[in-house]
Structure formats: C-alpha cells, structure tokens
Design an enzyme around this catalytic site. Structure first.
Site, PDB file in Angstrom:
ATOM      1  N   ARG A  69      70.873 -22.094 -36.437  1.00 12.11           N
ATOM      2  CA  ARG A  69      70.387 -21.308 -37.581  1.00 12.11           C
ATOM      3  C   ARG A  69      71.354 -21.296 -38.777  1.00 12.11           C
ATOM      4  NH1 ARG A  69      69.247 -16.496 -37.677  1.00 12.11           N
ATOM      5  NH2 ARG A  69      67.255 -16.595 -38.753  1.00 12.11           N
ATOM      6  N   CYS A  94      80.278 -33.305 -33.588  1.00  6.39           N
ATOM      7  CA  CYS A  94      80.744 -34.239 -34.617  1.00  6.39           C
ATOM      8  C   CYS A  94      79.819 -34.216 -35.826  1.00  6.39           C
ATOM      9  CB  CYS A  94      80.873 -35.636 -34.038  1.00  6.39           C
ATOM     10  SG  CYS A  94      82.378 -35.770 -33.098  1.00  6.39           S
ATOM     11  N   GLU A  95      79.707 -33.079 -36.408  1.00  5.95           N
ATOM     12  CA  GLU A  95      79.011 -32.788 -37.672  1.00  5.95           C
ATOM     13  C   GLU A  95      79.699 -31.519 -38.149  1.00  5.95           C
ATOM     14  OE1 GLU A  95      75.958 -34.059 -38.959  1.00  5.95           O
ATOM     15  OE2 GLU A  95      75.564 -35.404 -37.270  1.00  5.95           O
ATOM     16  N   TYR A 112      65.032 -17.813 -31.862  1.00  4.41           N
ATOM     17  CA  TYR A 112      65.257 -19.117 -32.494  1.00  4.41           C
ATOM     18  C   TYR A 112      66.695 -19.608 -32.307  1.00  4.41           C
ATOM     19  CZ  TYR A 112      60.984 -17.394 -34.628  1.00  4.41           C
ATOM     20  OH  TYR A 112      59.742 -16.849 -34.812  1.00  4.41           O
TER      21      TYR A 112
HETATM   22  N1  PLP Z   1      53.234 -16.147 -35.948  1.00  4.48           N
HETATM   23  C1  PLP Z   1      53.297 -17.394 -36.464  1.00  4.48           C
HETATM   24  C2  PLP Z   1      52.027 -18.115 -36.691  1.00  4.48           C
HETATM   25  C3  PLP Z   1      54.525 -17.974 -36.791  1.00  4.48           C
HETATM   26  O1  PLP Z   1      54.572 -19.198 -37.305  1.00  4.48           O
HETATM   27  C4  PLP Z   1      55.712 -17.231 -36.542  1.00  4.48           C
HETATM   28  C5  PLP Z   1      57.033 -17.770 -36.895  1.00  4.48           C
HETATM   29  O2  PLP Z   1      57.246 -18.511 -37.803  1.00  4.48           O
HETATM   30  C6  PLP Z   1      55.615 -15.944 -35.998  1.00  4.48           C
HETATM   31  C7  PLP Z   1      54.368 -15.450 -35.704  1.00  4.48           C
HETATM   32  C8  PLP Z   1      56.823 -15.109 -35.708  1.00  4.48           C
HETATM   33  O3  PLP Z   1      57.578 -14.854 -36.819  1.00  4.48           O
HETATM   34  P1  PLP Z   1      58.814 -13.862 -36.726  1.00  4.48           P
HETATM   35  O4  PLP Z   1      59.716 -14.369 -35.668  1.00  4.48           O
HETATM   36  O5  PLP Z   1      59.442 -13.903 -38.066  1.00  4.48           O
HETATM   37  O6  PLP Z   1      58.268 -12.506 -36.397  1.00  4.48           O
END
Ligand code: PLP
Length: 402
Positions: A302, A332-333, A360
């Site tokens: 992220r 290595c970046e 994420y």
């Molecule tokens: N719903 C859809 C269709 C998404 O694409 C995403 C994330 O991009 C989410 C829900 C969840 O988003 P967030 O994690 O910001 O709540």
C-alpha cells in the site's frame, strides 16, 4: 473504548510463529461490525463484508458467525465464501469486466449478483430472462475517495454502467424481461464525507421509478477509517442517520420501501490487523537512518502503490529516545514503509509493528523476489491461532513443471 491488542500478544505471536507475521484481532472486527449495526439501526439494512480486503477463510467464517454477509469481487472469492460456510443468500458477487461464464457460475451457486456492463447485462437477459433477480452496478459519475487510484464512481472510471446510459439499460430490461432487484454503486474507498453517500443515494433514487421490481439500493463500501494518529474516519452515526432520513423521505414520497445494502471492507478489517516485522539491518548514510525490516512491498504494497500512510511502532523499545527513520524493506526495488518517521530508537532485532494491516495488505501480497508470503494468525478470546502457515520453497515450486 476501542479494542486494542497488547504488545505482549504481538511479541508472543512473533516468538511462536516468527516474523514477519500478520496478526488479526477478532474482537476488533466484531467491534466494528457492532458499531455499523448501531449506526444504521434506523435503516432496513444488510452488510456484506468486502472479502477482497482480506479473504482468509477463518476471517470469512468469523464474519458469517457474527452475522455479516460477504461481498465478492471474483468468482474465486464466491467459491471461498461458500467454502467457508456462508450460505448463498448471504453472498453477493459484484464484479467488474468479467467473462460471462463467471456470472453463469454465480447463478449455479445461487448467490446475489450485480452486473456492471451493458454487454453482460444483455447476455444475462437473453439467457435468464426474468427467472433470476439480479442487480446492476451503476456509475454515478461522482468523484470521491482517498486518491484517484481508489476513486471508482467518476466519469472516467471503468466501473459500472454510467447513469447516462440508463436508456440502454432499460432497452435491455424491456426486451429481455429481466427482473432488476438491486441498483448498486460504489464510488470509492476512504470516503470521509457523508455527503458523498447521500448524493450517491439521491442519484439512485432518481433511477428507482424505472425499476418497478426493485427491492434494494446497494451503496457499496468506502467508509474511511483513521490511518494516521488523530485522523478521523467517516462519522458513522451521522451517515447512519442521514441515510435513514433519506430513505424515510423517499418512502413517504413514493410509498416504496427499499432495503439498503453496504459492502464495507476497510471498515471491518483494517484496524484489526497488525503486521509484526523485525529489524534486519540499520544503516546510517548522510542524514538518513535506514531501518531495514524483514519484509517489503511484496508483503505490504500500500505505501508504494498508493502512497498510503501506515502507523508504525517499535514495540521492543517503546520508551527509547525518538529519532527519525526511513523504514524500508528488503526487496530489490525502492520499498519505503515510512520516510522521516520519528520512532523510539530502533535497534537490530527490534520488533516493528505496522498498523492498520488487516485490509488490502496480506491480500495484495506476492512472491516477488521469490520471497515466501508470511503467516497469518488470529487472536481470539485471548488465544493466538495460526490460520495460514508461512510459505516454503515447496510452495514456490508447486506450480512449476519439471
Ligand atoms: N464494494 C466494491 C464493489 C468495491 O470495489 C470495494 C473496494 O474497492 C468495496 C466494496 C470495499 O471498499 P472499502 O474497503 O473501501 O470499504
């Protein structure tokens, strides 16, 4: 008071499972879910956790156990959700630019579906007519979200069917007899401004009269959680009351009762995650103190992908004198986790914890530089359990042919 995890627990996880290791706090997930339920208590509401943020099946199972539905971004996530024990009626598949065969599979599995292109909507109508109630993902043409890479509802976005193409949607619905159950939008991630959701809702309300069988308005995810110290997330109480008020007015004006669905990802799992790493190497060059940790953008991308901020703590030396560090990975970046970040003095071997590491993070991990993906641990009822082992050389070779 917000649910927290003690440094001793993270140290115990590192000692038992090694580093780097992701530790997820189950009770924190529950706290977030309870707060959602309470904020939206005046609405007829359902929540579908956005699995894309963290798909470990133990997490999916836990979310089902506490009463959440599961929103999926690929057919594989749908399969995982069902494998974890979720019932099809509690699983939603909101796709983007997928092959129609995935939608056919989702129908076989009996889950809710939101379709995001005219092309797939037409194929769906021709094949299923009105036999399988379905949702449409619309693009409201609203700019929102923490940064452009996570803004999905604007007029240049690949997601959804633009509201300006309503007539094409209606032509498909009328010629095929489709049963439209849901209208969906997801405008982006990390949306602090309550007004964005209210505006999206009013765009949806304008479309409702065209869909007599509609039961649900799905507003997607995107609630902001604090990443930086002192940062504020979306005001959920205000959002809950504003959404309830908007639905009440709509119902009074039209006599139509609709349910609202949400698909929160970050809100549910961002703060439950703690990525425990240790310091391999310290390097002083000029005026920069590098703290090189035993991970990299291969495990948590992220910061390099979005310029995202993650709070970082040195739990081995919390009372040490503050010094500024560039916390970097071993890839290595260039893989900075933080630049010029004040931390209590860092020593080689110290445990460095990256916060907000639930959403994420593991989910975007890769084997870049042929590194193993880390282990994942769930902390629940005061106990640590390994929910995914660290990879080994065998995992790297498993799909290669000899
Ligand atoms: N719903 C859809 C269709 C998404 O694409 C995403 C994330 O991009 C989410 C829900 C969840 O988003 P967030 O994690 O910001 O709540």
């Amino acid at each position: 008071m917000s649910t927290t995890i003690a440094p001793e627990v993270l140290k115990a996880a590192a000692a038992e499972f090694g580093t780097p290791v992701y530790v997820y706090h189950a009770e924190k997930i529950k706290e977030q879910f309870e707060s959602l339920k309470s904020s939206f208590s005046a609405c007829d509401v359902r929540f579908f956790y956005a699995a894309k943020s963290l798909t470990n099946i133990h997490i999916l199972k836990y979310l089902s156990e506490i009463g959440s539905g599961i929103d999926c971004s690929s057919i594989n996530e749908v399969e995982l959700a069902l494998y974890s024990g979720a019932k099809p009626e509690n699983v939603l598949y909101t796709s983007n630019n997928i092959h129609f065969s995935e939608i056919e599979r989702a129908v076989e599995l009996g889950v809710h579906i939101n379709i995001d292109s005219l092309s797939n909507l037409k194929k769906f109508g021709e094949k299923y007519k009105g036999t399988y109630p379905v949702g449409i993902r619309m693009r409201p043409n609203i700019m929102a979200g923490g940064n452009i890479k996570i803004a999905t509802g604007h007029d240049k976005s690949k997601f959804g069917i633009p509201v300006t193409q309503l007539q094409e949607v209606l032509d498909i619905v009328n010629t095929t007899g489709l049963h439209i159950k849901t209208l969906h939008i997801h405008t982006g991630s990390e949306i602090k401004d309550v007004e964005v959701f209210v505006k999206g809702l009013s765009v949806m309300f304008e479309l409702v009269p065209h869909f007599p069988q509609l039961e649900v308005v799905d507003l997607g995810g995107g609630f902001k959680v604090p990443y930086k110290p002192d940062e504020k997330g979306t005001d959920m109480e205000l959002l809950g009351s504003s959404v309830a008020e908007a639905f009440k007015k709509f119902e009074a004006a039209t006599g139509r009762h609709l349910q609202v669905w949400f698909e929160p990802g970050k809100y549910m799992v961002s703060e439950c995650g703690h990525f425990v790493t240790s310091v391999n190497v310290l390097k002083e060059t000029g005026d920069i103190n590098f703290a090189g940790i035993d991970t990299g953008l291969n495990h948590l991308i992220r910061p390099m992908f979005y310029g995202a901020y993650h709070k970082i703590d040195n739990i081995s030396n919390p009372d040490g004198p503050l010094k500024n560090y560039q916390v970097v990975g071993y890839i290595c970046e260039t893989d900075n986790f933080a630049e010029d970040r004040p931390l209590p003095e860092v020593r080689e071997g110290d445990l460095i914890v990256i916060r907000n590491a639930g959403a994420y993070c593991y989910e975007m991990a890769s084997n870049y530089n042929s590194r193993f993906r880390p282990a994942e641990v769930l902390y629940r009822d005061g106990k640590l359990s390994l929910i995914r082992r660290r990879e080994t050389m065998e995992d790297l070779l498993r799909t290669q042919l000899f």
